[in-house]
Design a protein around this motif. Structure first.
Motif, PDB file in Angstrom:
ATOM      1  N   TYR A 116       0.811  -1.217   0.000  1.00 15.65           N
ATOM      2  CA  TYR A 116       0.000   0.000   0.000  1.00 15.65           C
ATOM      3  C   TYR A 116       0.840   1.261   0.000  1.00 15.65           C
ATOM      4  O   TYR A 116       2.063   1.188   0.109  1.00 15.65           O
ATOM      5  N   ARG A 131      -5.652   7.601  -0.483  1.00 15.00           N
ATOM      6  CA  ARG A 131      -6.627   6.534  -0.211  1.00 15.00           C
ATOM      7  C   ARG A 131      -5.902   5.227   0.106  1.00 15.00           C
ATOM      8  O   ARG A 131      -6.250   4.530   1.053  1.00 15.00           O
ATOM      9  N   SER A 132      -4.921   4.893  -0.709  1.00 12.30           N
ATOM     10  CA  SER A 132      -4.194   3.645  -0.485  1.00 12.30           C
ATOM     11  C   SER A 132      -3.553   3.637   0.907  1.00 12.30           C
ATOM     12  O   SER A 132      -3.592   2.637   1.622  1.00 12.30           O
ATOM     13  N   ILE A 135      -6.462   3.373   3.687  1.00  9.66           N
ATOM     14  CA  ILE A 135      -7.116   2.060   3.703  1.00  9.66           C
ATOM     15  C   ILE A 135      -6.111   0.983   4.129  1.00  9.66           C
ATOM     16  O   ILE A 135      -6.404   0.117   4.960  1.00  9.66           O
ATOM     17  N   VAL A 334      -3.481  -2.777  -2.073  1.00 15.95           N
ATOM     18  CA  VAL A 334      -4.393  -1.649  -1.916  1.00 15.95           C
ATOM     19  C   VAL A 334      -4.037  -0.609  -2.975  1.00 15.95           C
ATOM     20  O   VAL A 334      -3.199   0.259  -2.758  1.00 15.95           O
ATOM     21  N   PHE A 367     -10.101   0.671  -4.975  1.00 16.14           N
ATOM     22  CA  PHE A 367     -10.903   1.793  -4.474  1.00 16.14           C
ATOM     23  C   PHE A 367     -11.153   2.793  -5.593  1.00 16.14           C
ATOM     24  O   PHE A 367     -10.425   2.835  -6.584  1.00 16.14           O
ATOM     25  N   LYS A 428      -9.600  10.843   7.155  1.00 17.62           N
ATOM     26  CA  LYS A 428      -9.544   9.381   7.093  1.00 17.62           C
ATOM     27  C   LYS A 428     -10.943   8.782   7.126  1.00 17.62           C
ATOM     28  O   LYS A 428     -11.258   7.848   6.393  1.00 17.62           O
ATOM     29  N   ASP A 431     -13.027   8.886   4.057  1.00 11.67           N
ATOM     30  CA  ASP A 431     -12.575   7.870   3.120  1.00 11.67           C
ATOM     31  C   ASP A 431     -13.069   6.480   3.520  1.00 11.67           C
ATOM     32  O   ASP A 431     -13.634   5.736   2.723  1.00 11.67           O
ATOM     33  N   LEU A 432     -12.887   6.146   4.783  1.00 14.21           N
ATOM     34  CA  LEU A 432     -13.163   4.777   5.229  1.00 14.21           C
ATOM     35  C   LEU A 432     -14.648   4.498   5.433  1.00 14.21           C
ATOM     36  O   LEU A 432     -15.056   3.348   5.505  1.00 14.21           O
ATOM     37  N   ARG A 436     -15.483   1.369  -0.310  1.00 13.28           N
ATOM     38  CA  ARG A 436     -14.239   1.796  -0.945  1.00 13.28           C
ATOM     39  C   ARG A 436     -14.235   1.699  -2.469  1.00 13.28           C
ATOM     40  O   ARG A 436     -13.511   2.431  -3.146  1.00 13.28           O
ATOM     41  N   GLU A 511     -13.921  -4.235   4.147  1.00  9.23           N
ATOM     42  CA  GLU A 511     -14.884  -3.168   3.864  1.00  9.23           C
ATOM     43  C   GLU A 511     -15.037  -2.331   5.129  1.00  9.23           C
ATOM     44  O   GLU A 511     -15.899  -2.594   5.961  1.00  9.23           O
ATOM     45  N   PHE A 512     -14.164  -1.346   5.234  1.00 11.16           N
ATOM     46  CA  PHE A 512     -14.111  -0.596   6.487  1.00 11.16           C
ATOM     47  C   PHE A 512     -15.352   0.247   6.726  1.00 11.16           C
ATOM     48  O   PHE A 512     -15.610   0.647   7.851  1.00 11.16           O
TER      49      PHE A 512
END
Ligand code: ARG
Length: 572
Positions: A116, A131-132, A135, A334, A367, A428, A431-432, A436, A511-512
């Protein structure tokens, strides 16, 4: 064991007796009861019985008396379960006594590689790298917490033809000036200036070409300059990681160049296996099942005619290294969705070559893009790519204003700490908390809002609970039994008891947004509880029990946010 699993196990026994074989009772949370099982419906055809009949039979046989007050058949054959308050109380008391909040480490710990972040040397990190990084960091935290051996692999773009022009530009600038530009993060102008000369100046282009050859053949002076470019960029990336509060360190850089010595053996092995084909200007592998729009097979370029290796060759070497030498059984990549096909092809080649086989699996954790308010890719006002540090600084500045408004009398140092937690947390969490694979719109107003599914809302919910203890001057409760009786307590207890199931679900799917959504529901359910159930004004064991519920909620919020890489200040 989670409540859901406990109920499912009991129902599974009854279903097995009725169906004469194993049945997954698919127990889920429900609007009509605490939990519902729909498993009788699909059985109807197989057993040749009406589903209500099957469900009634299962209910008659299920041993649930110690866990449920109501077990009933509804509608076409659903089984509705209402959990008994005493059972919830016992479950939560055990959870509260456990530092791991009832979430046991995996019984099947794996060696997991998380590939990542992976920005490119002498190039600004873009929002895709953001993003990478975010995540990937959450993946590392969650898998590590569940007892896996996690290896962080920052697959830095630190090799390849652009280094010819970058090194020549470095020489033109002078080493100290170049080092300065790079270390302060002026990566974009450095890269662009090199590119402009490369495109406009034939003599420069020729120098750049020769420089690539020198680099590939291991010329010492060239390598020294290359190392300098890499080192200065790494220094800059580390400042971004530090600002983001992610776990990546200088030990986690395994750039493309790390695999250089493995490229020739990998190519030989592909050749020996009969997988390598000469396509005219490169040696390629054509994995089965991948064709272009024209119906022609698609290649992974391994070695170009000039002797240079392709991006795909490095990824093949990395897979082989990760499974063979590092013993990894789960390889996570990721990387944005545009690279999905590249990875599917690389995995296919690795499988054909025998470098990737069960139990080892590779997964592309793809993502979508971050969009601006215009619905297009997020760009700076001038239309260029957004400078990541600028974005992070702005988040912290905006959060500081918020914190000041809320807490005019907090000292500056405390404001700074809250601002960092809230600003970075907001970025964060935005994003999460979205699926994603979808794109999302970058929206300061929304991500920093104190209501809604946002980091500040959850951080505030956590801090508010901590303040109950502060105001009352009491320590964290230890060993107090939790008694559940009010419906709002019941609802909160059900949410709390679900934490483990959510975390182990995310362990599989990464899948956060499911964890984020869970935490948000937990916080709103807590609000309902706090509104209806007096805590400090209650008496004796009810007060103690409610304090224990408050504390457990705060700990679950804290741990859940921690798994997402988000800090939880004690006061806000
Ligand atoms: N450096 C690449 C980029 O910026 C991402 C690398 C992803 N990881 C990998 N193993 N290829 O697009």
């Amino acid at each position: 064991m989670s409540l859901e699993k406990l109920l499912a196990d009991r129902l599974a026994q009854a279903f097995a007796a009725v169906a004469g074989g194993p049945v997954d009772p698919v127990v889920r949370r429900s609007q009509h009861a605490d939990f519902q099982s729909d498993a009788a419906l699909p059985l109807a055809r197989r057993l040749g019985r009406p589903p209500r009949d099957i469900a009634t039979d299962v209910v008659g046989r299920a041993e649930l008396a110690d866990l449920c007050t109501v077990v009933e058949v509804s509608g076409p054959g659903f089984i509705n379960l209402t959990v008994a308050d005493p059972a919830l109380g016992t479950l939560l008391s055990t959870m509260a006594a456990d530092t791991r909040l009832g979430v046991a480490p995996s019984v099947n710990p794996q060696t997991v590689i998380v590939d990542y972040s992976a920005p490119n040397v002498a190039k600004e990190m873009h929002v895709g790298h953001l993003r990478s990084t975010v995540i990937g960091d959450a993946a590392v935290r969650l898998l590590d917490w569940l007892g896996h051996r996690v290896i962080k692999a920052n697959h830095l773009g630190d090799w390849g033809t652009p280094f010819g022009m970058l090194i020549e530009h470095l020489l033109d600038l002078g080493e100290s000036e170049a080092a300065h530009e790079l270390s302060v993060g002026d990566l974009d102008s450095f890269y662009k200036a090199a590119r402009v000369k490369f495109d406009a100046d034939d003599a420069f282009k020729q120098r750049a070409r020769l420089r690539v050859v020198a680099l590939q053949s291991g010329d010492e002076q060239t390598l020294r300059l290359w190392r300098m470019l890499v080192a200065e960029s790494e220094k800059y990336f580390l400042t971004v990681y530090d600002q983001l509060g992610v776990l990546l360190t200088d030990k986690d850089f395994y750039g493309e160049s790390y695999y250089n010595d493995m490229l020739a053996p990998v190519t030989d092995e592909l050749d020996r296996l009969g997988l390598l084909r000469d396509s005219g200007d490169a040696a390629c592998v054509f994995p089965d099942g991948f064709t272009g729009r024209d119906g022609q097979p698609l290649p992974i370029i391994v070695r170009k005619r000039d002797g240079g290796y392709g991006y795909g060759a490095t990824d093949l070497a990395a897979i082989r290294h990760r499974t063979r030498d590092l013993g990894a059984t789960r390889l996570l990549y990721v990387v944005g969705l545009p690279q999905r096909q590249h990875f599917e092809m690389v995995y296919a080649v690795a499988r054909q070559a025998g470098w990737l086989h069960p139990p080892a699996v590779a997964e592309h954790i793809g993502f979508g893009s971050i969009l601006g308010s215009d619905g297009k890719m997020l760009r700076s006002r001038a239309g260029g790519s957004i400078k990541l540090v600028g974005l992070l600084d702005e988040a912290v500045t905006r959060a500081a204003e918020l914190a000041r408004q809320k807490n005019p009398d907090l000292p500056d140092a405390a404001i700074a700490e809250v601002a960092r937690a809230v600003g970075i947390g907001a970025i964060k969490y935005a994003d999460l908390s979205t699926d994603r694979i979808k794109d999302y719109v970058f929206d300061w107003q929304r991500m920093l809002s104190l209501d809604g599914n946002t980091a500040p809302y959850l951080q505030y919910a956590h801090a508010r609970i901590r303040s109950i203890f502060r105001r009352a001057g009491i320590e964290q409760p230890t060993g107090t039994p939790i008694l559940v009786s009010h419906p709002a307590e019941h609802a909160l207890a059900l949410e709390l008891a679900n934490f483990g199931a959510v975390v182990t679900g995310v362990e599989q799917t990464l899948e956060f947004h499911r964890l984020a959504g869970y935490l948000h529901t937990l916080a709103t359910t807590f609000s309902g509880f706090y509104e209806h159930c007096p805590v400090l004004r209650a008496e004796d064991e009810v007060r103690d029990s409610r304090l224990a519920l408050c504390d457990l909620t705060a700990r679950v919020l804290r741990q859940g946010l921690h798994l997402l890489g988000i800090a939880t200040p004690d006061r806000m």
